[in-house]
Structures are given as structure tokens and as C-alpha cells.
Design an enzyme around this catalytic site. Structure first.
Site, PDB file in Angstrom:
ATOM      1  NE  ARG A 265      -3.904  -2.261   1.752  1.00 53.63           N
ATOM      2  CZ  ARG A 265      -4.476  -3.141   2.538  1.00 53.63           C
ATOM      3  NH1 ARG A 265      -4.173  -3.182   3.824  1.00 53.63           N
ATOM      4  NH2 ARG A 265      -5.350  -3.992   2.053  1.00 53.63           N
ATOM      5  CE1 TYR A 403      -2.391  -2.817 -10.046  1.00 56.61           C
ATOM      6  CE2 TYR A 403      -2.321  -1.085  -8.409  1.00 56.61           C
ATOM      7  CZ  TYR A 403      -1.880  -1.614  -9.596  1.00 56.61           C
ATOM      8  OH  TYR A 403      -0.942  -0.951 -10.335  1.00 56.61           O
ATOM      9  CD  GLU A 404      -0.614  -3.834  -3.600  1.00 55.92           C
ATOM     10  OE1 GLU A 404      -0.706  -4.479  -2.553  1.00 55.92           O
ATOM     11  OE2 GLU A 404       0.237  -4.069  -4.458  1.00 55.92           O
ATOM     12  N   GLY A 405      -6.096  -3.867  -2.156  1.00 51.44           N
ATOM     13  CA  GLY A 405      -7.238  -3.565  -1.285  1.00 51.44           C
ATOM     14  C   GLY A 405      -7.928  -2.318  -1.819  1.00 51.44           C
TER      15      GLY A 405
END
Length: 596
Positions: A265, A403-405
């Protein structure tokens, strides 16, 4: 370990500008590293932008190999496994400057160095690290990360992929389907998450991508952006994985996945910075050259306003990203000094600042999208054409919020993790929240404070914005307790307040530090950006605070909190917003690029 090193405490402690790291503090070595990365991008990536846009996957792989030859894939890898063993800030710096030219390459780079290599570096056994990491660090091999499934996206722990131990106990057989796998088309090693039996949590495995081992793939996905980043579905059918290739222990996969994403993140925030610099510079150059009504459009207020906001958000993103990166680095160094292994220290260091990592991921990914959007607008019709780089920047930016949550997940995580930290006693939220409610009951002071010092009023406002968060979140926790998770719209509003506090404070502290070093007269534009960012932040806090208050409080409580909100978002001296933007844009237009 010194108290200064806790994540999330920015909310309840005053931070001095001397205590934060800023991009102006890079060492000679870091500046040399930055310049060599820029040289690589300007020579190898930027001139070949059209090859990436035409889905030239082989060229992405070739560019990755070149990056590997230069050592750029191993910056975060310890020296004993063939990497450069650089500190966390330096690895952020490389990620930042290598990512500005095209999202296709930066996704390949990020997926390989981050979630593809790092889980082995941080969780692998000595044998696993010796076997795999040097090949990944050099670019001889590439890595990919298989977590997401058709039915398991944000709910990552719900995956159906199975791992079954063989009769003789020598290997596991993995069966299942993974999707959206970056680098799948050219990777040598997968980090695969699968469930053993009826385990509550998934388990991580290192799986070599060999042709005859039950691994097959769909064709490349056709995507809105990052077109030359290889993205495929991967199918495992009784794929044999030796037992010694389990990563960490059984059932630890969910933890590995989450910690890998924390690092991912903050690195993703970094990866959105140079794109903003390049888009802003491109927009300034075009606005200076484009003549309408016998005047360069960079002279028109409507355009100048856009350029000022683009530059300001980029400057704020840099300020907050490198502040957090150095906090993480300091935490890692402190843990190593206390005897932790590098693995343990890095894991705990990043985990400590998981709140800041989520904040940055959200803020910077949204700013890069807005920046590219305004870039298109400044180019007008040309911006919509594939002949200029704006439309591809806009398409590439779009994935960063997913992406990455997703940003929604990260918004809820940031507040959720903060509340958890408070429950564990790592961050005292209760004390300060009680003080705020006492202050609301008391009589406000009508003294006019002394605002003669630079940012005296602005820092007072930031302190008040923190009170807004404590007031809103504190009341929500009291009202809903552990059920707060179910009130997602409230969490989202609270997180927007939290994000603006961290971003605005970081920008002000960076600028204050710079003004003390260079003298105020030399940094008028940076001062203007810090003031402009705060002004916008106050508006957002006001709006989100109000939305929260009127949605969960009624009657006297509501009136009381709305009064508090007005008190805590009040300026004594309003800034002249148009004048601030003029100051910023005049410098941009004169320098003909993003120059901060």
C-alpha cells in the site's frame, strides 16, 4: 522503544517539523539513486510508451530484465541474498521514480518486487530465501502473487483453492483457480494461497511455474489500463508442491497476505507520485505553448487554478509518503538494534504503521486520478487522443484505487485499525476524546491567539481537525461499540477526516521545516501549497463531519456536536485562495514544469 515510534499517534500527539523526514532530506546517495532511476525510465520506458499501450507483453518482460541488470529489482532485498539491502526510504524512492512513465511497467515492477519477492524475504526459511531470492533480485526469475479468486476478492480469506497432503507426506497437491494475477505470463515463481482441509485460515506456498505440473492459464485479460502488464487467470490442477515449500506455518497465509499488502500500500502511494509530477509538467508545458485568443492558455485563470491544485496534491502526497516511510525505517532500525532479525523488524515496522499505509494508498491513488483527469482537460480535445500521453495516464491511474485492497476497504481499515490500537492501549484515544467533550461543554475562549509565526494559525486548525475526528469517532464508538463495523458509511466519513488530517499536517510540517532551512522568502510557493491544501482539507472535514453527526446523533447531542464542528473548522484569518493558486502557478509556468 521510544514513544515517538507508534503508528496512528499523529492523531493525539503534536509532531514537530524537526521530527519528520521530507524529500528535501534525501542523502547524496539517495539523490544519486533517484537520478539513475530517472535516467533508466527516460531512456528505456518513456520513449517506448506506445509499445506498452499496444500490449507488447514481451517488451514489459524485456524492460524488467534490464531493471534487474541495473540492480533495481533488488533494492529492498538484503545483501546476503543478492540485493542492495537499502533502507525503507530508498526503496520507496526507487518505487516512486520508476513508476511515473507507464502503469504497465510499474505494475510489473511492483508485483515482482513487492508481493512477488517480499513474502519469501520476510517469511521464508533460510533455505527458501537462499534458493529463490537471489534469482528474483537479479531478474533471472520473476515472481507473481496468487491470492484473488473469482469468489474471493476483498474477502481474501474465503478462497476455495485446496492444498491436500500426499499419502507419503512429501508434498501437497494444490487445486483451484486464481484470477487477476499480475506477471502470470512470464513469472517463474508463484506465491499461492490455498486452504488445507477445513482450516479457518489459508496457507501460503512457493510454487515453481513448471510446464508439466498441472498449471495452466487463460489468455491475457483485456484491460482499461496497464495494458502491457501481464494479467491472467491461473489454474492449478493437482499441482505438486514439496512440503518444504510451505511459506511460514500452516494457517498463516492470511497474515502473510495482509502484511504483504501493508507494504504494497505505501509503495503503491509512492508509485503514484512521479506520474503526478510528469502529468503536471506535461500540462504546464502544453498550457505554455497552446495559444488561444492570442494568449497562452497558461495565462487564463481557469487553467491556472487546475495547475495549482494538481501541483499541490502532488506535493502533499510526497510530504506524507516520505514522512511515513522514514517512520517505518526508524522503527525497523530500532527493532534490529534490540535484537530482532531483519525479517521480524521489517514486518513489525510496517505493521506498526499500517494505518498510515492505508491512508496513503487511498489519498495518493485518488489524487493521481484527478491529476490525470485535469491533464486531459487542459489538453482539451488533444487530451482525449492517443497521440498525447494524458489518456493513457488517466486509464492507468484507474487501477490504483482497486488493487492492494480497494479504497473502500482501506478507508474502513484505517479507522478500524486505529480503534483496535486504542483498545490495546497503543494509542490513547479515550483520554483526548473525553477532553474534547469537556471542551464542548465549556465556554470557548475569545482571546485572539498570536499568529505572527509562520503556520501558527494553520497548526492550530490541524489540532482542531483532530478534535473533530475524536468527537465524531468517539461518539460513534460509544454509541455502536463493537457493532461499529456494520456502519460502513460512518466509518467512511470518519476515515476521510483522518486522511485529510494526516495529509494536511504532513504538508504543513514539511513546508515549515523547509522554511526554517531556506528562509520563508525562498519558499513562498510551498507555503502557498500548504495553506491551499489545508483550506481544502477543512472543507472536506466540515462536510464529512456534518454528514456523520446528523446521521447518528439527535436533539441536544446533535446541536452540541454541530456547534463543536463549527468551532473546530473555523479560521480566524481566511486565506485568499485565488492568490494562493496564483503564487503556485506563476512558479510552475515560469519553470515550465513541476518544480517542487
Amino acid at each position: 522503544m521510544s514513544d515517538k515510534t507508534r503508528g496512528g499517534q499523529f492523531l493525539v500527539k503534536e509532531t514537530k517539523c524537526e521530527d519528520i523526514f521530507t524529500p528535501e532530506d534525501f542523502s547524496e546517495e539517495q539523490l544519486m539513486m533517484r537520478d539513475s532511476v530517472k535516467e533508466f525510465v527516460d531512456k528505456e520506458i518513456w520513449p517506448n510508451k506506445n509499445r506498452f499501450e499496444k500490449k507488447d507483453y514481451a517488451f514489459t518482460e524485456e524492460s524488467m530484465r534490464k531493471a534487474g541488470e541495473l540492480g533495481l529489482l533488488g533494492v529492498a532485498v538484503p545483501e546476503e541474498y543478492g540485493g542492495l539491502g537499502m533502507g525503507f526510504v530508498s526503496t520507496m524512492l526507487v518505487c516512486d521514480y520508476i513508476s511515473g512513465a507507464t502503469g504497465s511497467f510499474s505494475t510489473a515492477f511492483g508485483a515482482h518486487t513487492g508481493i512477488g519477492t517480499m513474502p519469501i524475504t520476510l517469511y521464508g526459511t533460510e533455505e527458501q530465501k537462499k534458493k529463490y531470492v537471489p534469482k528474483l533480485a537479479s531478474g533471472e526469475w520473476f515472481g507473481a502473487y496468487c491470492l484473488t479468486e473469482p469468489g474471493a476478492g476483498s474477502d481474501a480469506n474465503s478462497g476455495k483453492t485446496k492444498a491436500v497432503l500426499s499419502e507419503d507426506g512429501t508434498h501437497y497437491k494444490i487445486t483451484g483457480q486464481k484470477m487477476w494475477i499480475s506477471n502470470a505470463g512470464f513469472c517463474s515463481v508463484f506465491i499461492v494461497f490455498a486452504r488445507i482441509g477445513d482450516d479457518k485460515n489459508i496457507t501460503g506456498f512457493i510454487v515453481e511455474n513448471t510446464a508439466d505440473n498441472g498449471i495452466s492459464m487463460n489468455e491475457e485479460e483485456h484491460k482499461l489500463g496497464i495494458r502491457a502488464s501481464s494479467t491472467r487467470q491461473v489454474f492449478f490442477n493437482d499441482t505438486k508442491v514439496p512440503v518444504e515449500n510451505m511459506l511460514s506455518e500452516r494457517g498463516n497465509g492470511f497474515k502473510i497476505a495482509m502484511n504483504a499488502l501493508n507494504v504494497g500500500r505505501i509503495k503503491l502511494a509512492a508509485a503514484c507520485l512521479d506520474a503526478q509530477r510528469r502529468v503536471t509538467s506535461g500540462a504546464v508545458k502544453y498550457a505554455n505553448e497552446r495559444i488561444q485568443f492570442n494568449t497562452a492558455i497558461s495565462q487564463f485563470g481557469a487553467i491556472r487554478s487546475k495547475l495549482a491544485e494538481m501541483a499541490t496534491n502532488c506535493y502533499a502526497g510526497e510530504s506524507a509518503s516520505y514522512r511515513a516511510a522514514k517512520d517505518i525505517e526508524d522503527r525497523i532500525i530500532a527493532r534490529e538494534a534490540e535484537g530482532s532479525t531483519h525479517q521480524e523488524a521489517e514486518l513489525k515496522g510496517v505493521e506498526e504503521y499500517a494505518i498510515e499505509c492505508s491512508i496513503l494508498k487511498v489519498a495518493v491513488s485518488e489524487d493521481v486520478q484527478n491529476c490525470a483527469d485535469e491533464g486531459i482537460q487542459i489538453f482539451g480535445g488533444m487530451g482525449f487522443s492517443e497521440d498525447t500521453p494524458m489518456e493513457s495516464a488517466w486509464r492507468d491511474a484507474r487501477i490504483a484505487r482497486i488493487y492492494e485492497g480497494t479504497n473502500e476497504i482501506n478507508r474502513m481499515l484505517s479507522v478500524g485499525m486505529l480503534i483496535k490500537k486504542a483498545m490495546k492501549g497503543h494509542v490513547d484515544l479515550l483520554g483526548p476524546a473525553m477532553k474534547v467533550s469537556e471542551e464542548l461543554m465549556g465556554i470557548p475562549s475569545f482571546d485572539t491567539p498570536d499568529f505572527s509565526e509562520l503556520f501558527a494559525e494553520e497548526k492550530g486548525i490541524v489540532a482542531n481537525l483532530k478534535k473533530v475526528f475524536l468527537m465524531v469517532a468517539g461518539s460513534a464508538v460509544q454509541k455502536y461499540g463493537p457493532d461499529l463495523d456494520a456502519h460502513q458509511q460512518l466509518l467512511m466519513a470518519a476515515s476521510d477526516i483522518l486522511i485529510e488530517i494526516y495529509m494536511a499536517e504532513s504538508t504543513i510540517l514539511r513546508t515549515e521545516k523547509l522554511a526554517k532551512k531556506e528562509g520563508e522568502a525562498k519558499v513562498q510557493e510551498q507555503i502557498a501549497m500548504a495553506k491551499l491544501y489545508l483550506y481544502k482539507a477543512v472543507d472536506i472535514v466540515n462536510q464529512k463531519g456534518k454528514e456523520g453527526i446528523i446521521s447518528f446523533a439527535e436533539g441536544d447531542e446533535q446541536r452540541m456536536m454541530l456547534m463543536g464542528l463549527r468551532r473546530f473548522t473555523k479560521y480566524t484569518n481566511m486565506p485568499n485562495v485565488v492568490a494562493l493558486r496564483e503564487t503556485i502557478t506563476s512558479k510552475l509556468v515560469a519553470e515550465n514544469e513541476y518544480c517542487f
